[in-house]
Design an enzyme around this catalytic site. Structure first.
Site: not given
Ligand code: F6P
Length: 363
Positions: A78, A117, A141-142, A185, A237, A287
């Site tokens: 949002d 972030g 976390i990235d 990441g 990733e 996650h």
């Molecule tokens: O920015 C943090 C992060 O966990 C990334 O590492 C990942 O690509 C993304 O968020 C995943 O997002 P979502 O919670 O929408 O799956």
């Protein structure tokens, strides 16, 4: 300058270990040191638009520093400046920022602390330009924010990934397999690099160094000649082969960055198994890297950031983000904090250290 009496607080974007420690530090500092009231908006900027909040007091934030998630809730969808809704079955985007600012005024808030972030901090900067006093706290976390040495949550994610590698090692060795661990990441390889180095990976693949499959396979085969019939690969990733693209798993409407990466681990394991004939398996950590409580380093960093954020508002500063420089807390203009994401420098000492140990980057 009038003394500050009330502030708002929200957590935006993907959650991250240490959010509750920041919330606790902000609330305790505001109340204990300055007699400031604190209001927490629920589910990130959505709560600001919908005027959905709770009052934060000492009792509410007691005993939460070690806990995961965020007691305020969050969302990475949002954006008040491009607010996503479905009307008559159609996707519609509206600018709801004025509605959010009216809520800030009605509540009599003298400032807002945004824990987020790059996406949330971009939005925070826009609110600041519209006159709302804002201080940002760097969360992800990235670890990909350029204006701070470390974001809180990063080392907890590394810890989780490193523990996963310890476990993958034993099963890889038993079955003589190649084990691929895909970590998060986004477009930066910090988690892959740190976890790979800590967890004794044989190969680390990150977005900053596009990989040659031949080179990865060469490493696996070389280990075979040493009678090491298993290999451990950490792949970020966002990693991609030199002749290919990043793998996108899905698009999320309404998100600041709608692209969700994921799937490179499976592709790599398939490629390795087809080429070498060695059984290969993939684990996508996902996650788990964002869940659970923060390690002590992140509890402390979150606490330092939270205290500093309040002090920035009290000092009359706005449009800034608290940050870490030479292990001391300082602040930087928000515009600097969101200018570019921080990628792993390919000639950094940590990459060179990994190479010195024989870890392959597929280059
Ligand atoms: O920015 C943090 C992060 O966990 C990334 O590492 C990942 O690509 C993304 O968020 C995943 O997002 P979502 O919670 O929408 O799956």
């Amino acid at each position: 300058m009038e003394p500050i009496k009330r502030i708002g607080l929200l957590t935006g974007g993907g959650d991250c270990p240490g959010l509750n420690a920041v919330i606790r530090a902000v609330t305790k500092t505001a109340i204990n040191l300055h007699g400031i009231e604190v209001f927490g908006f629920l589910d990130g900027f959505k709560g600001l638009v919908d005027n959905n909040f709770i009052k934060l007091d000492l009792e509410r934030v007691s005993g939460i520093a070690h806990t995961g998630g965020t007691i305020l809730g969050t969302t990475n969808r949002d954006n008040p400046f491009r607010y996503y809704t479905i009307e008559d079955g159609k996707e519609v985007y509206r600018d709801e920022s004025d509605r959010a600012i009216d809520n800030v005024k009605c509540l009599g808030l003298d400032g807002l602390i945004v824990i987020g972030g790059d996406g949330s901090l971009n939005i925070a900067h826009l609110f600041s330009q519209k006159g709302v006093p804002i201080v940002g706290v760097p969360k992800t976390i990235d670890n990909d924010l350029s204006a701070t040495e470390v974001t809180f949550g990063f080392y907890t994610a590394v810890n989780t990934a490193s523990e996963a590698l310890d476990k993958l090692h034993t099963t890889a060795e038993s079955h003589h397999r190649v084990m691929v661990l895909e970590v998060m990441g986004r477009y930066a390889g910090w988690i892959a690099l740190y976890a790979g180095l800590s967890g004794g990976a044989d190969v680390i693949l990150m977005p900053e160094i596009p990989y040659h499959l031949d080179s990865v396979i060469e490493k696996i085969n070389y280990r075979y000649t040493l009678d090491k019939k298993f290999s451990i690969i950490v792949v970020a990733e966002g990693a991609k082969p030199v002749d290919g693209e990043m793998v996108v798993s899905k698009m999320v409407a309404g998100s600041h960055d709608p692209i969700r990466l994921g799937g490179i681990g499976q592709k790599l394991a398939n490629d390795i198994e087809i080429t070498t004939g060695i059984e290969s398996r993939v684990t996508v950590l996902g996650h788990l890297q964002r869940g659970g409580g923060p390690i002590p380093y992140d509890r402390i960093l979150s606490t330092r950031y939270g205290v500093a954020a309040v002090e920035q508002l009290v000092a009359g500063n706005s449009d800034v983000m608290v940050s870490l420089k030479d292990n001391a807390i300082t602040s930087v203009p928000l515009v600097e904090a969101i200018r570019e994401i921080r990628k792993v420098p390919v000639d950094s000492d940590i990459v060179l250290a990994a190479k010195a140990l024989g870890i392959s980057f597929g280059d």
